[in-house]
Design an enzyme around this catalytic site. Structure first.
Site, PDB file in Angstrom:
ATOM      1  N   LYS A   1      33.758  43.543  42.473  1.00  0.00           N
ATOM      2  CA  LYS A   1      34.908  42.757  42.950  1.00  0.00           C
ATOM      3  C   LYS A   1      35.197  41.524  42.094  1.00  0.00           C
ATOM      4  O   LYS A   1      36.329  41.079  41.989  1.00  0.00           O
ATOM      5  CB  LYS A   1      34.686  42.348  44.407  1.00  0.00           C
ATOM      6  CG  LYS A   1      34.849  43.510  45.368  1.00  0.00           C
ATOM      7  CD  LYS A   1      34.945  43.029  46.811  1.00  0.00           C
ATOM      8  CE  LYS A   1      35.289  44.161  47.748  1.00  0.00           C
ATOM      9  NZ  LYS A   1      34.155  45.080  47.962  1.00  0.00           N
TER      10      LYS A   1
ATOM     11  N   GLU B   1      42.143  37.327  52.222  1.00  0.00           N
ATOM     12  CA  GLU B   1      41.630  37.801  53.506  1.00  0.00           C
ATOM     13  C   GLU B   1      40.429  38.670  53.196  1.00  0.00           C
ATOM     14  O   GLU B   1      40.307  39.233  52.113  1.00  0.00           O
ATOM     15  CB  GLU B   1      42.701  38.577  54.284  1.00  0.00           C
ATOM     16  CG  GLU B   1      42.676  40.065  54.116  1.00  0.00           C
ATOM     17  CD  GLU B   1      43.256  40.548  52.799  1.00  0.00           C
ATOM     18  OE1 GLU B   1      44.111  39.843  52.247  1.00  0.00           O
ATOM     19  OE2 GLU B   1      42.836  41.615  52.321  1.00  0.00           O
TER      20      GLU B   1
ATOM     21  N   SER C   1      28.910  50.799  42.387  1.00  0.00           N
ATOM     22  CA  SER C   1      29.806  49.660  42.629  1.00  0.00           C
ATOM     23  C   SER C   1      29.117  48.382  43.084  1.00  0.00           C
ATOM     24  O   SER C   1      29.605  47.296  42.809  1.00  0.00           O
ATOM     25  CB  SER C   1      30.887  50.053  43.638  1.00  0.00           C
ATOM     26  OG  SER C   1      30.312  50.468  44.860  1.00  0.00           O
TER      27      SER C   1
HETATM   28  C1  LIG Z   1      34.299  46.307  48.584  1.00  0.00           C
HETATM   29  C2  LIG Z   1      33.396  47.315  48.042  1.00  0.00           C
HETATM   30  C3  LIG Z   1      33.797  48.657  47.896  1.00  0.00           C
HETATM   31  C4  LIG Z   1      35.128  49.172  48.352  1.00  0.00           C
HETATM   32  O1  LIG Z   1      36.245  48.608  47.727  1.00  0.00           O
HETATM   33  P1  LIG Z   1      37.087  49.382  46.629  1.00  0.00           P
HETATM   34  O2  LIG Z   1      38.297  48.533  46.437  1.00  0.00           O
HETATM   35  O3  LIG Z   1      37.403  50.733  47.158  1.00  0.00           O
HETATM   36  O4  LIG Z   1      36.262  49.469  45.405  1.00  0.00           O
HETATM   37  C5  LIG Z   1      32.897  49.540  47.303  1.00  0.00           C
HETATM   38  N1  LIG Z   1      31.670  49.158  46.924  1.00  0.00           N
HETATM   39  C6  LIG Z   1      31.247  47.881  47.059  1.00  0.00           C
HETATM   40  C7  LIG Z   1      29.880  47.518  46.618  1.00  0.00           C
HETATM   41  C8  LIG Z   1      32.088  46.924  47.630  1.00  0.00           C
HETATM   42  O5  LIG Z   1      31.654  45.657  47.778  1.00  0.00           O
END
Ligand SMILES: *Cc1c(COP(=O)(O)O)cnc(C)c1O
Length: 390
Positions: free
Chosen positions: A88, A110, A376
């Site tokens: 993010k 938000e 992610s």
């Molecule tokens: C917020 C988050 C997501 C989901 O958000 P996307 O916009 O779909 O990427 C996925 N993995 C992690 C670790 C997150 O913090």
């Protein structure tokens, strides 16, 4: 070609369905976001921060034991090693630089789970800019550690007390704030959702993920293209970043992994590609979970980051046209995969990311394939949930 058009559409999805009073803000952003973000001066600062502050490039790691288990070749794109623990931050760094160039003095955002709130509070602290994060009262209770992080970083967390007191109510409050403060405020949206140009702008900032994959794969496998890219999808920003430079390479399979919660048809799910129908949410036309009369159905997933009733318009288009394959994973399957990854590779993934790993049990592939799983985020924030399964 998979590309957003001038009006912000990917095929029939996207656009900007906004209250009249937000028109000037969105127009201002739409007119300049490409020119500003592509300028040499912006790119120099963006790249420097990604390198020295975020810690990029994130490694592309060949997961040897995991590959042996699945009898194929699995690489992990380590977004979990970024500052603040997920992808993010790539987007919030880009947007804070954009806000500065638009002369904005105040940031609003938000957040549901609090992860985007933390990433936003982080970059506001970095730049010394006022930060207000709207969050549903119920979420403030549920996500106390992230609320503390935001406060420690100097952000003001404002509770949204209407409706179900969750993400969509926080979004309404943020939009209300923006309407009242159009001149000095920038609204940082945290995924590839919202009215044009947000989905495209966020995808561009996150595209650094696949930009690095191109040369990292070339270096490690001799070929810049993998066979399959797997990513979890909440709104879709980490997936958009991992797919971006491969969107028009038809031989690269794209797998989008959604949260099936307690089961797709259990009534407690967030599997938008299966349960969603066409409609408008957060300013764009996309697939969303709604009742027959258009009320948003409250989504559910064990992972707060996938607990979203829609998907970004790019993903709606990719899935609708068959370019991406959608896979749904239940809470139980995701948790199982998180424990498995922890023990086979020594990596504790975020609950969101665990869904992506679980898809390895559902898709077909061959032993010579190269599969990239976009890792992610890290799982520290989810230990409270994981310990319940010990
Ligand atoms: C917020 C988050 C997501 C989901 O958000 P996307 O916009 O779909 O990427 C996925 N993995 C992690 C670790 C997150 O913090």
């Amino acid at each position: 070609m998979i590309e957003v058009n001038q009006r912000g559409y990917y095929g029939e999805f996207g656009g900007a369905f906004i209250p009249e009073m937000l028109h000037p803000n969105i127009e201002e952003l739409r007119k300049c976001y490409i020119e500003v973000s592509e300028s040499a001066e912006f790119q120099a600062e963006f790249r420097k921060l990604l390198k020295d502050y975020v810690g990029r490039p994130s490694p592309l790691y060949y997961a040897k034991r995991l590959s042996a288990h699945y009898n194929t070749n699995i690489y992990l794109k380590r977004e979990d090693l970024n500052h603040t623990g997920a992808h993010k931050i790539n987007n919030t760094i880009g947007q804070i630089l954009m806000a500065q160039r638009l002369g904005k003095k105040r940031i609003i955002a938000e957040t549901g789970a609090g992860q985007h709130g933390v990433a936003t509070a982080t970059v506001c602290a970095l730049m010394g800019i006022e930060c207000i994060v709207y969050m549903g009262s119920v979420d403030i209770e549920r996500q106390a550690p992230n609320v503390s992080r935001m406060k420690m970083l100097g952000a003001e967390v404002r509770p949204a007390t209407s409706g179900s007191q969750t993400l969509k109510d926080a979004t309404n409050e943020a939009i209300r704030d923006w309407i009242n403060n159009p001149e000095d405020t920038h609204y940082i949206i945290g995924s590839v959702v919202g009215p044009h140009p947000y989905p495209d702008m966020v995808a561009r900032f996150q595209s650094v993920i696949s930009e690095e994959m191109l040369w990292q794969l070339k270096e490690q496998t001799g070929n810049e293209d993998p066979d399959i890219i797997v990513a979890c999808v909440g709104g879709g920003s980490n997936a958009a970043g991992a797919y971006y430079h491969y969107l028009n390479k038809k031989d690269v399979r794209l797998v989008a992994v959604e949260a099936a919660g307690l089961g797709i048809h259990s009534g407690e799910s967030a599997a938008t590609s299966v349960l969603g129908t066409k409609g408008i949410i957060h300013g764009s036309r996309t697939l969303l979970m709604q009742t027959d009369d258009g009320q948003i159905i409250e989504p559910y997933s064990i992972s707060a980051g996938l607990d979203y009733p829609g998907i970004g318009p790019m993903h709606a288009h990719l899935i609708d046209t068959g370019r991406a394959e959608a896979v749904s994973i239940t809470d139980e399957e995701a948790v199982k995969s998180a424990f498995f990854l922890a023990r086979i590779e020594g990596i504790i993934p975020a609950l969101e990311t665990a869904h992506a790993f679980s898809a390895l049990d559902k898709i077909d592939y061959s032993k010579d394939d190269v599969i990239v799983v976009n890792l992610s985020g890290r799982g520290d924030k989810d230990l409270g949930t994981y310990v319940k399964y010990f």
